[in-house]
Design a protein around this motif. Structure first.
Motif, mmCIF file in Angstrom:
data_model
loop_
_atom_site.group_PDB
_atom_site.id
_atom_site.type_symbol
_atom_site.label_atom_id
_atom_site.label_comp_id
_atom_site.label_asym_id
_atom_site.label_seq_id
_atom_site.Cartn_x
_atom_site.Cartn_y
_atom_site.Cartn_z
ATOM 1 N N MET A 1 0.812 -1.224 0.000
ATOM 2 C CA MET A 1 0.000 0.000 0.000
ATOM 3 C C MET A 1 0.842 1.269 0.000
ATOM 4 O O MET A 1 0.351 2.339 -0.338
ATOM 5 N N THR A 2 2.121 1.146 0.348
ATOM 6 C CA THR A 2 2.966 2.349 0.342
ATOM 7 C C THR A 2 3.835 2.435 -0.909
ATOM 8 O O THR A 2 4.577 3.397 -1.096
ATOM 9 N N ASN A 3 3.734 1.433 -1.770
ATOM 10 C CA ASN A 3 4.599 1.411 -2.973
ATOM 11 C C ASN A 3 4.107 2.371 -4.039
ATOM 12 O O ASN A 3 2.941 2.777 -4.070
ATOM 13 N N LYS A 4 5.057 2.697 -4.948
ATOM 14 C CA LYS A 4 4.707 3.416 -6.176
ATOM 15 C C LYS A 4 5.130 2.518 -7.335
ATOM 16 O O LYS A 4 6.285 2.094 -7.392
ATOM 17 N N ARG B 1 -5.067 8.456 -6.590
ATOM 18 C CA ARG B 1 -3.984 7.484 -6.417
ATOM 19 C C ARG B 1 -3.673 6.760 -7.737
ATOM 20 O O ARG B 1 -2.669 6.070 -7.853
ATOM 21 N N HIS C 1 -0.048 4.828 -6.763
ATOM 22 C CA HIS C 1 0.586 5.251 -5.519
ATOM 23 C C HIS C 1 -0.417 5.170 -4.386
ATOM 24 O O HIS C 1 -1.539 5.641 -4.512
ATOM 25 N N ALA C 2 0.000 4.555 -3.283
ATOM 26 C CA ALA C 2 -0.845 4.457 -2.082
ATOM 27 C C ALA C 2 -2.170 3.760 -2.397
ATOM 28 O O ALA C 2 -3.244 4.258 -2.020
ATOM 29 N N GLN D 1 -5.108 0.777 -2.332
ATOM 30 C CA GLN D 1 -5.799 0.025 -1.300
ATOM 31 C C GLN D 1 -6.016 -1.417 -1.779
ATOM 32 O O GLN D 1 -6.061 -1.655 -2.998
#
Lengths: 118, 115
Positions: free
Chosen positions: A15-18, A63, A79-80, A82
């Motif tokens: 969930m924090t990856n790009k 996102r 990005h970010a 869910q």
């Protein structure tokens, strides 16, 4: 060549990856599309690019960020995300130019990127 | 809001049967109607219909558009197990003078062909 190529075929991201999805076509098509498809549901339109400009954004969360660097390429930056964003992401393209009233245009799909957000 | 409705939602037949899949639409600025077959991944293009009353054929598959009734049918004769798939109907809409189109999909018909 009636092919739309998408990479990667599979993607697992936190969930924090790009990450970015890529789509490429060399048919000279001027309209390109991103669709999201959940299991057992039809594809849902996300974005339409026409002549490298964003024409339609179907109220997609920020996102997801599309980009069309040139007439053959379409990217989708992630990005970010869910977990509920996990789905098959399909790219499509079509010639889609109205000339003298002719509206014939076929839309071709890539094989999709299977995205899993953990 | 543009709407595309397919029926039936699912269909189970035996090899050799003939099936008819239906698609109806209510859209503004209709441009064309497309049929796709989807197995595991991407929808595979089958037909594009723009003019009413003209049947398109490809092997055992055929399709026709009725603009007056705002509908289309997809026929598959002598079905085979390899025809098992989801069949998607999509309508391309676009305002006059613009150079983009929006594909709106129906829910799909799940066809299962048993040996």
């Amino acid at each position: 060549d009636t092919e739309v190529t998408q990479t990667p075929k599979h993607l697992v991201m936190g969930m924090t990856n790009k990450k970015s999805l890529k789509c490429e076509q060399h048919m000279g098509h001027r309209a390109m599309y991103w669709y999201k498809q959940k299991a057992k549901k039809p594809p849902e339109l996300m974005f339409v690019y026409s002549y490298e400009k964003l024409s339609i954004n179907e109220s997609v969360p920020s996102r997801f960020s599309p980009e069309c660097p040139n007439s053959s390429l379409l990217n989708l930056h992630l990005h970010a995300l869910q977990p509920e964003d996990s789905a098959l992401y399909l790219c499509a393209s079509s010639q889609d130019v109205i000339r003298s009233g002719a509206m014939n245009t076929e839309a071709f799909f890539g094989q999709g990127t299977r995205l899993t957000v953990v | 809001e543009d709407k595309v409705v397919q029926s039936p939602l699912s269909l189970v037949v035996h090899e050799g049967d003939t099936v008819t899949l239906n698609c109806s639409y209510e859209v503004t600025n209709f441009r064309s109607l497309l049929w796709y077959k989807q197995e595991k991944k991407a929808p595979t293009f089958l037909f594009m219909l723009t003019s009413s009353g003209i049947e398109k054929k490809s092997g055992r598959l055929s399709s026709i558009l009725d603009k007056k009734e705002l509908s289309s049918i997809l026929n598959i004769t002598a079905t085979q197990t390899g025809d098992s798939a989801i069949y998607l109907c999509a309508v391309l809409v676009g305002a006059g003078g613009t150079s983009y189109g929006k594909l709106t999909f129906g829910q799909g018909t799940i066809l299962t062909v048993h040996p």
